[in-house]
Design a protein around this motif. Structure first.
Motif, PDB file in Angstrom:
ATOM      1  N   ALA A   1      56.454  42.482  43.940  1.00 30.44           N
ATOM      2  CA  ALA A   1      56.344  41.384  42.981  1.00 30.44           C
ATOM      3  C   ALA A   1      55.039  40.614  43.144  1.00 30.44           C
ATOM      4  O   ALA A   1      54.386  40.267  42.154  1.00 30.44           O
ATOM      5  CB  ALA A   1      57.536  40.442  43.134  1.00 30.44           C
ATOM      6  N   SER A   2      54.647  40.326  44.377  1.00 28.12           N
ATOM      7  CA  SER A   2      53.426  39.547  44.584  1.00 28.12           C
ATOM      8  C   SER A   2      52.187  40.339  44.192  1.00 28.12           C
ATOM      9  O   SER A   2      51.297  39.819  43.502  1.00 28.12           O
ATOM     10  CB  SER A   2      53.339  39.105  46.050  1.00 28.12           C
ATOM     11  N   LEU A   3      52.109  41.605  44.606  1.00 33.32           N
ATOM     12  CA  LEU A   3      50.952  42.425  44.257  1.00 33.32           C
ATOM     13  C   LEU A   3      50.887  42.662  42.755  1.00 33.32           C
ATOM     14  O   LEU A   3      49.812  42.563  42.140  1.00 33.32           O
ATOM     15  CB  LEU A   3      51.015  43.754  45.008  1.00 33.32           C
ATOM     16  N   GLY A   4      52.032  42.967  42.144  1.00 30.36           N
ATOM     17  CA  GLY A   4      52.047  43.187  40.700  1.00 30.36           C
ATOM     18  C   GLY A   4      51.634  41.955  39.920  1.00 30.36           C
ATOM     19  O   GLY A   4      50.882  42.051  38.940  1.00 30.36           O
ATOM     20  N   SER A   5      52.099  40.786  40.339  1.00 26.32           N
ATOM     21  CA  SER A   5      51.746  39.553  39.643  1.00 26.32           C
ATOM     22  C   SER A   5      50.256  39.256  39.754  1.00 26.32           C
ATOM     23  O   SER A   5      49.612  38.844  38.779  1.00 26.32           O
ATOM     24  CB  SER A   5      52.554  38.384  40.208  1.00 26.32           C
ATOM     25  N   ILE A   6      49.697  39.474  40.954  1.00 22.66           N
ATOM     26  CA  ILE A   6      48.274  39.214  41.149  1.00 22.66           C
ATOM     27  C   ILE A   6      47.425  40.143  40.290  1.00 22.66           C
ATOM     28  O   ILE A   6      46.455  39.721  39.638  1.00 22.66           O
ATOM     29  CB  ILE A   6      47.915  39.360  42.644  1.00 22.66           C
ATOM     30  N   ILE A   7      47.780  41.434  40.259  1.00 24.69           N
ATOM     31  CA  ILE A   7      47.042  42.401  39.429  1.00 24.69           C
ATOM     32  C   ILE A   7      47.136  42.015  37.959  1.00 24.69           C
ATOM     33  O   ILE A   7      46.136  42.017  37.222  1.00 24.69           O
ATOM     34  CB  ILE A   7      47.583  43.816  39.654  1.00 24.69           C
ATOM     35  N   LEU A   8      48.335  41.681  37.519  1.00 22.86           N
ATOM     36  CA  LEU A   8      48.544  41.329  36.118  1.00 22.86           C
ATOM     37  C   LEU A   8      47.738  40.098  35.728  1.00 22.86           C
ATOM     38  O   LEU A   8      47.039  40.092  34.701  1.00 22.86           O
ATOM     39  CB  LEU A   8      50.036  41.083  35.875  1.00 22.86           C
TER      40      LEU A   8
ATOM     41  N   ALA B   1      45.102  38.796  37.179  1.00 20.43           N
ATOM     42  CA  ALA B   1      43.662  39.055  37.246  1.00 20.43           C
ATOM     43  C   ALA B   1      43.174  39.792  36.007  1.00 20.43           C
ATOM     44  O   ALA B   1      42.136  39.445  35.417  1.00 20.43           O
ATOM     45  CB  ALA B   1      43.338  39.855  38.504  1.00 20.43           C
ATOM     46  N   ILE B   2      43.912  40.819  35.576  1.00 22.28           N
ATOM     47  CA  ILE B   2      43.495  41.594  34.400  1.00 22.28           C
ATOM     48  C   ILE B   2      43.567  40.749  33.141  1.00 22.28           C
ATOM     49  O   ILE B   2      42.650  40.774  32.292  1.00 22.28           O
ATOM     50  CB  ILE B   2      44.365  42.855  34.260  1.00 22.28           C
ATOM     51  N   GLU B   3      44.633  39.976  32.991  1.00 21.65           N
ATOM     52  CA  GLU B   3      44.770  39.164  31.779  1.00 21.65           C
ATOM     53  C   GLU B   3      43.720  38.058  31.730  1.00 21.65           C
ATOM     54  O   GLU B   3      43.208  37.724  30.653  1.00 21.65           O
ATOM     55  CB  GLU B   3      46.182  38.569  31.716  1.00 21.65           C
TER      56      GLU B   3
ATOM     57  N   ILE C   1      38.696  33.330  38.344  1.00 20.17           N
ATOM     58  CA  ILE C   1      39.813  34.241  38.619  1.00 20.17           C
ATOM     59  C   ILE C   1      40.158  34.227  40.101  1.00 20.17           C
ATOM     60  O   ILE C   1      41.328  34.132  40.488  1.00 20.17           O
ATOM     61  CB  ILE C   1      39.462  35.669  38.155  1.00 20.17           C
ATOM     62  N   MET C   2      39.138  34.302  40.961  1.00 23.20           N
ATOM     63  CA  MET C   2      39.373  34.311  42.393  1.00 23.20           C
ATOM     64  C   MET C   2      40.009  33.006  42.852  1.00 23.20           C
ATOM     65  O   MET C   2      40.906  33.000  43.709  1.00 23.20           O
ATOM     66  CB  MET C   2      38.051  34.539  43.126  1.00 23.20           C
ATOM     67  N   ALA C   3      39.575  31.879  42.285  1.00 22.74           N
ATOM     68  CA  ALA C   3      40.140  30.586  42.672  1.00 22.74           C
ATOM     69  C   ALA C   3      41.622  30.507  42.315  1.00 22.74           C
ATOM     70  O   ALA C   3      42.451  30.064  43.124  1.00 22.74           O
ATOM     71  CB  ALA C   3      39.363  29.454  41.999  1.00 22.74           C
ATOM     72  N   VAL C   4      41.965  30.954  41.114  1.00 20.59           N
ATOM     73  CA  VAL C   4      43.367  30.927  40.693  1.00 20.59           C
ATOM     74  C   VAL C   4      44.218  31.837  41.560  1.00 20.59           C
ATOM     75  O   VAL C   4      45.326  31.479  41.993  1.00 20.59           O
ATOM     76  CB  VAL C   4      43.479  31.324  39.204  1.00 20.59           C
ATOM     77  N   LEU C   5      43.711  33.041  41.845  1.00 20.99           N
ATOM     78  CA  LEU C   5      44.464  33.982  42.671  1.00 20.99           C
ATOM     79  C   LEU C   5      44.668  33.455  44.087  1.00 20.99           C
ATOM     80  O   LEU C   5      45.725  33.671  44.695  1.00 20.99           O
ATOM     81  CB  LEU C   5      43.759  35.336  42.697  1.00 20.99           C
ATOM     82  N   LEU C   6      43.668  32.766  44.631  1.00 22.70           N
ATOM     83  CA  LEU C   6      43.813  32.192  45.958  1.00 22.70           C
ATOM     84  C   LEU C   6      44.884  31.108  45.978  1.00 22.70           C
ATOM     85  O   LEU C   6      45.678  31.017  46.920  1.00 22.70           O
ATOM     86  CB  LEU C   6      42.470  31.622  46.434  1.00 22.70           C
ATOM     87  N   VAL C   7      44.910  30.281  44.933  1.00 21.60           N
ATOM     88  CA  VAL C   7      45.932  29.241  44.854  1.00 21.60           C
ATOM     89  C   VAL C   7      47.324  29.860  44.741  1.00 21.60           C
ATOM     90  O   VAL C   7      48.266  29.455  45.440  1.00 21.60           O
ATOM     91  CB  VAL C   7      45.659  28.310  43.658  1.00 21.60           C
ATOM     92  N   ILE C   8      47.454  30.876  43.886  1.00 25.64           N
ATOM     93  CA  ILE C   8      48.750  31.540  43.715  1.00 25.64           C
ATOM     94  C   ILE C   8      49.176  32.221  45.014  1.00 25.64           C
ATOM     95  O   ILE C   8      50.333  32.123  45.441  1.00 25.64           O
ATOM     96  CB  ILE C   8      48.677  32.556  42.562  1.00 25.64           C
TER      97      ILE C   8
END
Length: 281
Positions: free
Chosen positions: A86-93, A95-97, A108-115
């Motif tokens: 779930a975590s890997l799939g959400s991060i990939i999704l 990032a792509i969107e 994108i990197m900032a948002v992913l780090l927060v998530i």
């Protein structure tokens, strides 16, 4: 089904390592049910954040609610494989969107780090953290999958061409890795090793070919309407199959293969050169 599970209907209680309480349902293995929930969670996130036509605010709220139910059910199963999925799939999704929406790479990197940080704090205080505590305190050798890996490699090297045969490795694997029930053994919690040990290269090569085609086609359709969803499901599926899970015999793997195949088929149909028009000579 998730609502029934959360309310105890059809639930099956079990105690994992160190007496940690895990709740599955519908006579399914907790890890299998957890990955089903993880698949549903990633799909719900996709429907909430993707700029698809025909999905108004009300429908997106429904998908958000479904995602919340899936996540609560996932936590009840205590499946670390599902948590990784779930975590890997959400991060990939995400990032792509975000990239499709022309966000900058730094944003994108900032948002992913927060998530990722928020998910880490949550996981550390949940059943996932409790189940992983013994790895921190006792070392990697306390983890069943870590003890099974060298045994599986040795079994594969004994017969690398055609393998040891279906299920003929289980008792030895259980005895040498000190897992499973005496005289019964344990199945390899690793699809890659399972095919390698049971069927040797005759099983391993087709499996790797399927995984490669799955990822390749999922990557190619990321610019279409389904966006990052096929890749967000395919990549965690392949990674968990090659490390900690058996996925080829459960419905979510067949569902992901079908979803990627359908998305790629639609992509090919959309990009196919139109038939030449005009009359006869």
């Amino acid at each position: 089904a998730g609502v029934f599970h959360l309310n105890g209907i059809g639930a099956d209680a079990a105690f994992g390592a160190k007496g940690i309480h895990r709740v599955s349902a519908f006579e399914l293995n907790a890890n299998v049910l957890g990955v089903i929930y993880a698949t549903g969670f990633v799909m719900a996130v996709a429907r909430v954040i993707q700029p698809r036509t025909g999905l108004g605010t009300f429908r997106r709220l429904l998908f958000a609610g479904a995602g919340a139910v899936c996540m609560m059910g996932l936590v009840m199963t205590g499946s670390r494989t599902a948590a990784v999925f779930a975590s890997l799939g959400s991060i990939i999704l995400i990032a792509i969107e975000m990239r499709r929406a022309r966000w900058s790479l730094s944003a994108i990197m900032a948002v992913l780090l927060v998530i990722g940080g928020a998910w880490g704090v949550f996981a550390a205080d949940s059943v996932f953290g409790e189940r992983s505590e013994r790895v921190v305190t006792s070392g990697l050798a306390s983890e069943d999958r870590a003890r099974m890996a060298p045994v599986l490699m040795d079994q594969f090297l004994r017969s690398p061409i055609y393998g040891l045969g279906p299920e003929n490795y289980r008792v030895e694997l259980g005895e040498r890795s000190h897992t499973g029930e005496p005289g019964v053994g344990i199945v390899a919690h690793n699809q890659l090793f399972m095919f390698a040990v049971e069927m040797g290269l005759f099983g391993l090569i087709p499996f790797l070919a399927i995984c490669f085609l799955l990822l390749l086609h999922a990557w190619r359709v990321r610019v279409e309407d389904d966006g990052g969803l096929p890749l967000a499901l395919a990549l965690p599926c392949v990674l968990t199959a090659c490390t900690v899970a058996n996925i080829a015999f459960h419905w979510h793997f067949h569902f992901i293969v079908g979803l990627v195949a359908a998305a790629y088929g639609a992509h090919r149909a959309a990009t196919k050169d139109p038939a030449p028009s005009g009359g006869g000579p």
